[in-house]
Design a protein around this motif. Structure first.
Motif, PDB file in Angstrom:
ATOM      1  N   GLY A   5       0.840  -1.201   0.000  1.00  0.00           N
ATOM      2  CA  GLY A   5       0.000   0.000   0.000  1.00  0.00           C
ATOM      3  C   GLY A   5       0.868   1.241   0.000  1.00  0.00           C
ATOM      4  O   GLY A   5       1.828   1.334   0.768  1.00  0.00           O
ATOM      5  N   VAL A   6       0.564   2.184  -0.888  1.00  0.00           N
ATOM      6  CA  VAL A   6       1.309   3.441  -0.988  1.00  0.00           C
ATOM      7  C   VAL A   6       0.308   4.587  -0.939  1.00  0.00           C
ATOM      8  O   VAL A   6      -0.696   4.576  -1.668  1.00  0.00           O
ATOM      9  CB  VAL A   6       2.124   3.511  -2.298  1.00  0.00           C
ATOM     10  N   ALA A   7       0.575   5.545  -0.074  1.00  0.00           N
ATOM     11  CA  ALA A   7      -0.337   6.690   0.084  1.00  0.00           C
ATOM     12  C   ALA A   7      -0.333   7.566  -1.162  1.00  0.00           C
ATOM     13  O   ALA A   7       0.716   7.802  -1.769  1.00  0.00           O
ATOM     14  CB  ALA A   7       0.057   7.513   1.308  1.00  0.00           C
ATOM     15  N   LEU A   8      -1.519   8.044  -1.531  1.00  0.00           N
ATOM     16  CA  LEU A   8      -1.662   9.039  -2.602  1.00  0.00           C
ATOM     17  C   LEU A   8      -1.727  10.401  -1.934  1.00  0.00           C
ATOM     18  O   LEU A   8      -2.657  10.693  -1.185  1.00  0.00           O
ATOM     19  CB  LEU A   8      -2.935   8.782  -3.404  1.00  0.00           C
ATOM     20  N   THR A   9      -0.732  11.232  -2.185  1.00  0.00           N
ATOM     21  CA  THR A   9      -0.624  12.511  -1.476  1.00  0.00           C
ATOM     22  C   THR A   9      -0.769  13.686  -2.422  1.00  0.00           C
ATOM     23  O   THR A   9      -0.454  13.594  -3.616  1.00  0.00           O
ATOM     24  CB  THR A   9       0.716  12.624  -0.735  1.00  0.00           C
ATOM     25  N   ALA A  10      -1.236  14.800  -1.849  1.00  0.00           N
ATOM     26  CA  ALA A  10      -1.332  16.048  -2.601  1.00  0.00           C
ATOM     27  C   ALA A  10      -0.013  16.802  -2.500  1.00  0.00           C
ATOM     28  O   ALA A  10       0.908  16.393  -1.797  1.00  0.00           O
ATOM     29  CB  ALA A  10      -2.479  16.896  -2.046  1.00  0.00           C
ATOM     30  N   SER A  11       0.079  17.911  -3.203  1.00  0.00           N
ATOM     31  CA  SER A  11       1.318  18.675  -3.216  1.00  0.00           C
ATOM     32  C   SER A  11       1.661  19.248  -1.842  1.00  0.00           C
ATOM     33  O   SER A  11       2.817  19.536  -1.553  1.00  0.00           O
ATOM     34  CB  SER A  11       1.214  19.814  -4.230  1.00  0.00           C
ATOM     35  N   ASP A  12       0.644  19.409  -0.975  1.00  0.00           N
ATOM     36  CA  ASP A  12       0.902  19.932   0.367  1.00  0.00           C
ATOM     37  C   ASP A  12       1.176  18.822   1.381  1.00  0.00           C
ATOM     38  O   ASP A  12       1.300  19.081   2.577  1.00  0.00           O
ATOM     39  CB  ASP A  12      -0.265  20.793   0.838  1.00  0.00           C
ATOM     40  N   PHE A  40       3.710   5.237  -9.653  1.00  0.00           N
ATOM     41  CA  PHE A  40       2.307   5.401 -10.050  1.00  0.00           C
ATOM     42  C   PHE A  40       1.500   6.167  -8.994  1.00  0.00           C
ATOM     43  O   PHE A  40       0.543   6.864  -9.321  1.00  0.00           O
ATOM     44  CB  PHE A  40       1.670   4.040 -10.321  1.00  0.00           C
ATOM     45  N   ALA A  41       1.916   6.046  -7.734  1.00  0.00           N
ATOM     46  CA  ALA A  41       1.214   6.768  -6.670  1.00  0.00           C
ATOM     47  C   ALA A  41       1.382   8.271  -6.831  1.00  0.00           C
ATOM     48  O   ALA A  41       0.453   9.050  -6.600  1.00  0.00           O
ATOM     49  CB  ALA A  41       1.720   6.317  -5.303  1.00  0.00           C
TER      50      ALA A  41
END
Length: 270
Positions: A5-12, A40-41
């Motif tokens: 599992g890999v977190a999908l993060t925003a620019s902040d 890919f995340a």
């Protein structure tokens, strides 16, 4: 079994979601799989953030348009470098036209105004662009369908390096308010004419016995009966004798307390 599992993060750095996968056997090259998922995340996180931003913009735009329609207020923006004029949907609606039918320019937009209003809006726009002077005007215009309406046009400017680069403002239909105001003024004028035409003494006071309104007959009555010269704003105690004031105050106090009454007195004067 294997899981990753890999977190999908925003620019902040905030977490938007999770990229997850499972296998029914052990992962032979964990580092390789982790690197691929992280790659890919990053792409998926960026795409998700873009989609969220677009949805937020759509929601804000939709809310702005709904608010404009509810308040009958449109917006406009003028690029002072390119001279391009932008109208919001409600501004088109107030002019009773559409983007397909009409492309606004400063020159043609001013032509919507009535002849007596054109010099006022022309001067206001010129002063805004040349002297950074904001404006707030109530004017009349004729819509694309020939309907005459009252509008409130407001404008201000944005400066950069001592030069006006942008002018913007709001545009509101105030026809109903103007018609109501004119009807009230006409009603007040009619009432004043009726009061002035009667031979009765009619005046009004506040709780301090200050004269708020009066007709011409009232002025004559105070002069002939009490020898007093009165004008709007005078306090009865300041212009009448103590004896008269005491009697009148007792009577007027009843009215100020909400009582309706009638009094008959004999007044003698030469």
């Amino acid at each position: 079994e294997s899981y990753i599992g890999v977190a999908l993060t925003a620019s902040d750095g905030s977490v938007l979601g999770l990229l997850h996968a499972a296998w029914n056997e052990p992962i032979r090259n964990v580092n390789l799989v982790k690197s691929v998922f992280q790659f890919f995340a990053v792409r998926a996180g960026a795409e998700m953030e873009r989609a969220l931003m677009e949805e937020r913009v759509r929601r804000q735009t939709r809310l702005m348009e709904q608010t404009e329609q509810a308040a009958h207020i449109g917006g406009w923006e003028l690029n002072c470098i390119t001279n391009n004029l932008y109208w919001t949907p409600e501004t088109y609606h107030l002019h009773e036209t559409t983007p397909q039918e009409y492309t606004p320019t400063v020159e043609t937009a001013i032509r919507f105004y009535t002849p007596e209003s054109i010099p006022l809006i022309t001067q206001a726009v010129n002063l805004a662009i040349t002297q950074s002077r904001p404006f707030d005007l109530e004017l009349q215009l004729i819509t694309a369908k020939g309907r005459r309406i009252w509008v409130r046009a407001k404008g201000c400017v944005q400066n950069e390096g001592g030069m006006v680069i942008r002018a913007y403002g709001s545009f509101q239909d105030i026809t109903e308010e103007k018609l109501a105001q004119q009807a009230l003024q006409q009603s007040q004028a009619n009432l004043t004419a009726i009061i002035e035409s009667t031979i009765d003494v009619i005046f009004s006071i506040d709780t301090n016995y200050r004269i708020l309104t009066m007709n011409t007959e009232t002025v004559s009555f105070f002069r002939d009966v009490f020898g007093a010269t009165i004008q709007l704003g005078d306090v009865l105690a300041d212009v009448l004798s103590n004896e008269i004031v005491e009697t009148w105050i007792a009577d007027l106090e009843r009215g100020l307390q909400g009582e309706s009454f009638s009094i008959v007195r004999t007044i003698e004067w030469s």
